[in-house]
Design an enzyme around this catalytic site. Structure first.
Site, short mmCIF file in Angstrom:
data_model
loop_
_atom_site.label_atom_id
_atom_site.label_comp_id
_atom_site.label_asym_id
_atom_site.label_seq_id
_atom_site.Cartn_x
_atom_site.Cartn_y
_atom_site.Cartn_z
N ASN A 284 -3.08 1.75 11.09
CA ASN A 284 -3.86 2.18 9.94
C ASN A 284 -4.30 0.91 9.24
O ASN A 284 -3.75 0.51 8.21
CB ASN A 284 -3.03 3.06 9.01
CG ASN A 284 -3.81 3.50 7.78
OD1 ASN A 284 -5.03 3.43 7.75
ND2 ASN A 284 -3.10 3.94 6.75
N PRO A 285 -5.32 0.24 9.80
CA PRO A 285 -5.71 -1.06 9.26
C PRO A 285 -6.52 -0.90 7.98
O PRO A 285 -7.04 0.18 7.69
CB PRO A 285 -6.58 -1.64 10.37
CG PRO A 285 -7.24 -0.43 10.96
CD PRO A 285 -6.17 0.65 10.91
N PHE B 193 0.84 -1.19 0.00
CA PHE B 193 0.00 0.00 0.00
C PHE B 193 0.88 1.25 0.00
O PHE B 193 1.82 1.35 0.78
CB PHE B 193 -0.88 -0.03 1.26
CG PHE B 193 -1.83 1.12 1.39
CD1 PHE B 193 -3.01 1.14 0.69
CD2 PHE B 193 -1.55 2.18 2.24
CE1 PHE B 193 -3.91 2.19 0.83
CE2 PHE B 193 -2.44 3.23 2.39
CZ PHE B 193 -3.62 3.23 1.68
#
Length: 299
Positions: free
Chosen positions: A192-193, A95
């Site tokens: 920050n899942p 990500f």
């Protein structure tokens, strides 16, 4: 036969800006300049100065512009994501960190400065991805013992490149049950899942086609399975009085605050805005476990 001279950098950047704008790239001029920066090995200020003269465009520039016009993320083309004071290695399988997450890091740093019980606080980042949060804390808080957890094999490999030089203790594991040997020992848990609902496919091709799905979708129709798991792990890992902060979508703020309040494990539940005024993160302080006398009084 004399080869055609390379186009001037100014003309190439102007044309690249038009090409990227036509392709729907959100920041066409900035991206055109950053691709030139990447090939020339200079910063944006230097490129903007160079376009005022007759500097030729670097070899391969048109090819990189064509890649970006296909909505391949800029960071995948350059191999670098800038986050706070770090340059992070990124690419397929991880990500790409977002600017709004920088405000989550600032919340941790402010708490460590103002409320940490020790000059050597113990911090863990659950679901570290590229390592942006954990790496920034390690870089900006001298003396902190920083841990990071990542489940994805590919993201873990990128995180290792970024975090091991900073002294972060990186483990491959699931944020739902990671680090049981450290239960009750961390001063800060930050996460920050993944939190996107299952049916909410992102509009941007850079996200929908290139960010790994396991870093986007939080599980369940509402995307709340992994955020709830991160909160449960934070309660398990923190010392009494420890600090928890989690990033989320703006529309999830009230749900997460209510979840934390309802559990009875947290005090000082607070929603925080990012630089765009959106409800970006929620923080809370771990309550001490009730004593036997507390339990008797409540009966």
């Amino acid at each position: 036969m004399i080869p055609d001279p390379a186009p001037r950098l100014a003309d190439a950047v102007r044309e690249a800006t038009a090409v990227l704008a036509a392709a729907g790239v959100p920041s066409p001029k900035v991206d055109a300049e950053l691709l030139a920066c990447h090939l020339l090995g200079v910063g944006p200020g230097r490129v903007r100065a160079m376009v005022l003269g007759d500097t030729p465009a670097p070899a391969g520039y048109a090819e990189l512009v064509a890649e970006r016009a296909r909505r391949i993320p800029l960071q995948h083309i350059t191999g670098v994501a800038h986050f706070r004071y770090l340059e992070l290695a990124v690419g397929p399988g991880v990500f790409i960190p977002r600017p709004e997450t920088e405000s989550v890091v600032q919340l941790v740093i402010d708490w460590l400065r103002d409320a940490a019980p020790s000059t050597h606080p113990k911090v863990v980042d659950l679901g570290t991805g590229s390592g942006a949060i954990a790496g920034s804390i390690a870089h900006e808080v001298p003396g902190a013992e920083v841990h990071a957890v990542e489940f994805s094999e590919f993201a873990h490999a990128w995180a290792a490149k970024n975090l091991l030089p900073l002294g972060v203790r990186l483990v491959r594991g699931d944020l739902r049950d990671a680090l049981p040997e450290h239960n009750g020992t961390f001063d800060v848990v930050v996460s920050n899942p993944p939190y996107i609902p299952a049916e909410a496919v992102p509009n941007e091709p850079e996200v929908a086609l290139h960010d790994p799905p396991e870093a986007l979708y939080g599980g369940g129709a509402d995307g709340m399975e992994l955020p709830a798991a991160a909160a449960a792990s934070a309660a398990r890992l923190l010392v009494p009085g420890g600090y928890f902060v989690m990033e989320h979508a703006e529309v999830q703020a009230s749900w997460i605050a209510a979840m934390l309040e309802r559990s009875g494990l947290w005090s000082g539940v607070t929603t925080h805005l990012d630089l765009n005024g959106r409800e970006r993160a929620t923080s809370a302080v771990r309550r001490p476990a009730p004593t036997r006398s507390d339990e008797r009084m409540s009966q």
